[in-house]
Enzyme design. Structure first.
Site, PDB file in Angstrom:
ATOM      1  N   GLU A  48      39.497  78.731  25.681  1.00 44.61           N
ATOM      2  CA  GLU A  48      38.898  77.529  24.972  1.00 44.61           C
ATOM      3  C   GLU A  48      39.159  77.763  23.834  1.00 44.61           C
ATOM      4  O   GLU A  48      38.303  78.583  22.871  1.00 44.61           O
ATOM      5  CB  GLU A  48      38.086  77.559  25.986  1.00 44.61           C
ATOM      6  CG  GLU A  48      37.716  77.068  27.666  1.00 44.61           C
ATOM      7  CD  GLU A  48      36.760  76.769  28.293  1.00 44.61           C
ATOM      8  OE1 GLU A  48      35.633  76.645  27.977  1.00 44.61           O
ATOM      9  OE2 GLU A  48      37.340  76.418  29.642  1.00 44.61           O
ATOM     10  N   GLU A  59      47.418  81.721  33.042  1.00 45.22           N
ATOM     11  CA  GLU A  59      48.930  81.558  33.729  1.00 45.22           C
ATOM     12  C   GLU A  59      49.573  81.010  32.689  1.00 45.22           C
ATOM     13  O   GLU A  59      50.056  81.371  31.962  1.00 45.22           O
ATOM     14  CB  GLU A  59      49.402  80.377  34.472  1.00 45.22           C
ATOM     15  CG  GLU A  59      47.933  80.099  35.823  1.00 45.22           C
ATOM     16  CD  GLU A  59      46.999  80.043  35.838  1.00 45.22           C
ATOM     17  OE1 GLU A  59      46.333  78.852  34.926  1.00 45.22           O
ATOM     18  OE2 GLU A  59      46.673  78.727  36.229  1.00 45.22           O
TER      19      GLU A  59
HETATM   20 ZN   LIG Z   1      47.131  75.798  33.267  1.00 43.59          ZN
END
Ligand SMILES: [Zn+2]
Length: 137
Positions: A48, A59
């Site tokens: 983040e 992912e």
């Molecule tokens: Zn995602």
């Protein structure tokens, strides 16, 4: 063949990677582990940023790591979150780019499989590379 042992190993790899997630804003750490046709496993975590749109999902980190190493044939992606949350739409689209048959295993923090489905099932009627071809202007 994808055995239960391999599935467990992938979930474990995703779970171990999850500790490295950088998720100070969502407090929702995610770990991913992508098994490619070559037999290698690429892990990923969400990263983040205070500028929220620049955040990247676990992912896609795993997928991009694999692609940057020359891999394009994916077998299985394991994703581990606290509660077995599903991959977001952006990750589903990137997964679809590399094939609708990739198996996605979604597990919770205890390693329990919450969902198991193909990318094609996760992204019905996906926009695919072929859609950019065969276009008559
Ligand atoms: Zn995602």
């Amino acid at each position: 063949m994808l055995t239960d042992e391999i599935k467990t190993q992938l979930i474990q790899a995703a779970s171990e990677a999850r500790q490295w997630a950088y998720a100070p804003y969502s407090n929702y750490p995610v770990g991913a582990a992508l098994l490619t046709a070559s037999g290698r496993v690429y892990d990923g975590v969400n990263v983040e940023s205070a500028a929220f749109p620049t955040t990247m999902c676990a992912e896609r980190v795993a997928i991009y790591k694999a692609v940057s190493e020359g891999e394009r044939n994916f077998v299985t992606l394991a994703v581990v979150t606290a509660n077995g949350g599903s991959p977001c739409g952006s990750c589903r689209q990137v997964l679809a780019e590399f094939g609708l048959d990739t198996l996605v295993i979604i597990a919770d923090a205890e390693g329990k499989i919450v969902r198991e489905m193909t990318v094609g099932e996760l992204v019905p009627v996906a926009f695919m590379p072929e859609d950019l071809r065969n276009v008559s202007s």
